[in-house]
Design a protein around this motif. Structure first.
Motif, PDB file in Angstrom:
ATOM      1  N   PRO A  62       0.830  -1.203   0.000  1.00  0.00           N
ATOM      2  CA  PRO A  62       0.000   0.000   0.000  1.00  0.00           C
ATOM      3  C   PRO A  62       0.866   1.256   0.000  1.00  0.00           C
ATOM      4  O   PRO A  62       1.874   1.331   0.702  1.00  0.00           O
ATOM      5  CB  PRO A  62      -0.803  -0.122   1.293  1.00  0.00           C
ATOM      6  N   GLY A  63       0.456   2.229  -0.806  1.00  0.00           N
ATOM      7  CA  GLY A  63       1.219   3.450  -0.963  1.00  0.00           C
ATOM      8  C   GLY A  63       2.260   3.392  -2.059  1.00  0.00           C
ATOM      9  O   GLY A  63       2.828   4.435  -2.417  1.00  0.00           O
ATOM     10  N   GLY A  64       2.490   2.222  -2.598  1.00  0.00           N
ATOM     11  CA  GLY A  64       3.475   2.056  -3.644  1.00  0.00           C
ATOM     12  C   GLY A  64       2.951   2.427  -5.014  1.00  0.00           C
ATOM     13  O   GLY A  64       1.810   2.874  -5.172  1.00  0.00           O
ATOM     14  N   SER A  65       3.798   2.222  -6.009  1.00  0.00           N
ATOM     15  CA  SER A  65       3.478   2.596  -7.381  1.00  0.00           C
ATOM     16  C   SER A  65       3.794   1.466  -8.345  1.00  0.00           C
ATOM     17  O   SER A  65       4.695   0.653  -8.107  1.00  0.00           O
ATOM     18  CB  SER A  65       4.284   3.827  -7.805  1.00  0.00           C
ATOM     19  N   LEU A  66       3.047   1.428  -9.427  1.00  0.00           N
ATOM     20  CA  LEU A  66       3.308   0.548 -10.551  1.00  0.00           C
ATOM     21  C   LEU A  66       2.980   1.293 -11.826  1.00  0.00           C
ATOM     22  O   LEU A  66       2.116   2.173 -11.826  1.00  0.00           O
ATOM     23  CB  LEU A  66       2.449  -0.717 -10.496  1.00  0.00           C
ATOM     24  N   ARG A  67       3.652   0.931 -12.899  1.00  0.00           N
ATOM     25  CA  ARG A  67       3.276   1.426 -14.212  1.00  0.00           C
ATOM     26  C   ARG A  67       2.934   0.245 -15.103  1.00  0.00           C
ATOM     27  O   ARG A  67       3.780  -0.612 -15.371  1.00  0.00           O
ATOM     28  CB  ARG A  67       4.379   2.253 -14.865  1.00  0.00           C
TER      29      ARG A  67
ATOM     30  N   TYR B 263      -0.262   3.438 -21.379  1.00  0.00           N
ATOM     31  CA  TYR B 263       0.258   3.230 -20.045  1.00  0.00           C
ATOM     32  C   TYR B 263      -0.776   3.589 -18.993  1.00  0.00           C
ATOM     33  O   TYR B 263      -1.678   4.392 -19.224  1.00  0.00           O
ATOM     34  CB  TYR B 263       1.489   4.102 -19.796  1.00  0.00           C
ATOM     35  N   LEU B 264      -0.614   3.003 -17.832  1.00  0.00           N
ATOM     36  CA  LEU B 264      -1.367   3.421 -16.661  1.00  0.00           C
ATOM     37  C   LEU B 264      -0.387   3.544 -15.500  1.00  0.00           C
ATOM     38  O   LEU B 264       0.093   2.535 -14.980  1.00  0.00           O
ATOM     39  CB  LEU B 264      -2.480   2.426 -16.314  1.00  0.00           C
ATOM     40  N   GLN B 265      -0.075   4.779 -15.147  1.00  0.00           N
ATOM     41  CA  GLN B 265       0.769   5.037 -13.990  1.00  0.00           C
ATOM     42  C   GLN B 265      -0.103   5.030 -12.752  1.00  0.00           C
ATOM     43  O   GLN B 265      -1.062   5.802 -12.658  1.00  0.00           O
ATOM     44  CB  GLN B 265       1.480   6.381 -14.127  1.00  0.00           C
ATOM     45  N   MET B 266       0.213   4.175 -11.813  1.00  0.00           N
ATOM     46  CA  MET B 266      -0.585   4.002 -10.607  1.00  0.00           C
ATOM     47  C   MET B 266       0.268   4.354  -9.400  1.00  0.00           C
ATOM     48  O   MET B 266       1.268   3.688  -9.119  1.00  0.00           O
ATOM     49  CB  MET B 266      -1.103   2.570 -10.495  1.00  0.00           C
ATOM     50  N   ASN B 267      -0.127   5.391  -8.703  1.00  0.00           N
ATOM     51  CA  ASN B 267       0.561   5.834  -7.500  1.00  0.00           C
ATOM     52  C   ASN B 267      -0.368   5.722  -6.301  1.00  0.00           C
ATOM     53  O   ASN B 267      -1.581   5.615  -6.440  1.00  0.00           O
ATOM     54  CB  ASN B 267       1.031   7.281  -7.652  1.00  0.00           C
ATOM     55  N   SER B 268       0.213   5.787  -5.131  1.00  0.00           N
ATOM     56  CA  SER B 268      -0.557   5.741  -3.882  1.00  0.00           C
ATOM     57  C   SER B 268      -1.545   4.583  -3.881  1.00  0.00           C
ATOM     58  O   SER B 268      -2.719   4.734  -3.545  1.00  0.00           O
ATOM     59  CB  SER B 268      -1.282   7.072  -3.657  1.00  0.00           C
TER      60      SER B 268
END
Length: 113
Positions: free
Chosen positions: A14-19, A80-85
Motif C-alpha cells: 500500500p502506498g506504492g506505485s506501478l506502471r 500506459y497506466l501510472q498508478m501511484n498511492s
C-alpha cells in the motif's frame, strides 16, 4: 492479428506505485481511443481510465483520480497506466481495451502488505 499485451503488474505494498503497459499491434493504434479496465474477484469489470486517439483528453474514474494517470505513446503503439498511492482496493486484474472492443489478456495487480 490484433494483439493487446498488458505488462507491469505485480505485488506492491500500500502506498506504492506501478506502471502498467499495453503493447498494441495488428491495427493502426493512433486511430483508436484506448481504455484501462479492472476486475476484482466477484465484481463487474469497471472502467478505470480512457484516453483519446491523440492523447489530448483523458478520463479517470473517481476512485483513481489524483492517483492514476493514463497516457499513450503512439510512436510505440503503447498505452500506459501510472498508478501511484496504491490501495488494497486497487487489487484486480487490469485490462486494456481498444475502442473497437478488443481486450488484452490482463495483468494482475495485488496491493498488500
Amino acid at each position: 492479428q490484433v494483439q493487446l499485451v498488458e505488462s507491469g503488474g505485480g505485488l506492491v505494498q500500500p502506498g506504492g506505485s506501478l506502471r502498467l503497459s499495453c503493447a498494441a499491434s495488428g491495427f493502426i493504434f493512433s486511430l483508436y481511443a484506448m481504455s484501462w479496465y479492472r476486475q476484482a474477484p466477484g465484481k463487474e469489470r469497471e472502467l478505470v481510465a480512457t484516453i483519446t486517439r491523440n492523447g489530448g483528453s483523458t478520463n479517470h474514474a473517481d476512485s483513481v483520480k489524483g492517483r492514476f494517470t493514463i497516457s499513450r505513446d503512439n510512436a510505440k503503439n503503447t498505452v500506459y497506466l501510472q498508478m501511484n498511492s496504491l490501495k488494497s482496493e486497487d487489487t484486480a486484474v487490469y485490462y486494456c481495451q481498444a475502442e473497437f472492443g478488443r481486450w488484452g489478456q490482463g495483468t494482475q495487480v495485488t496491493v498488500s502488505s
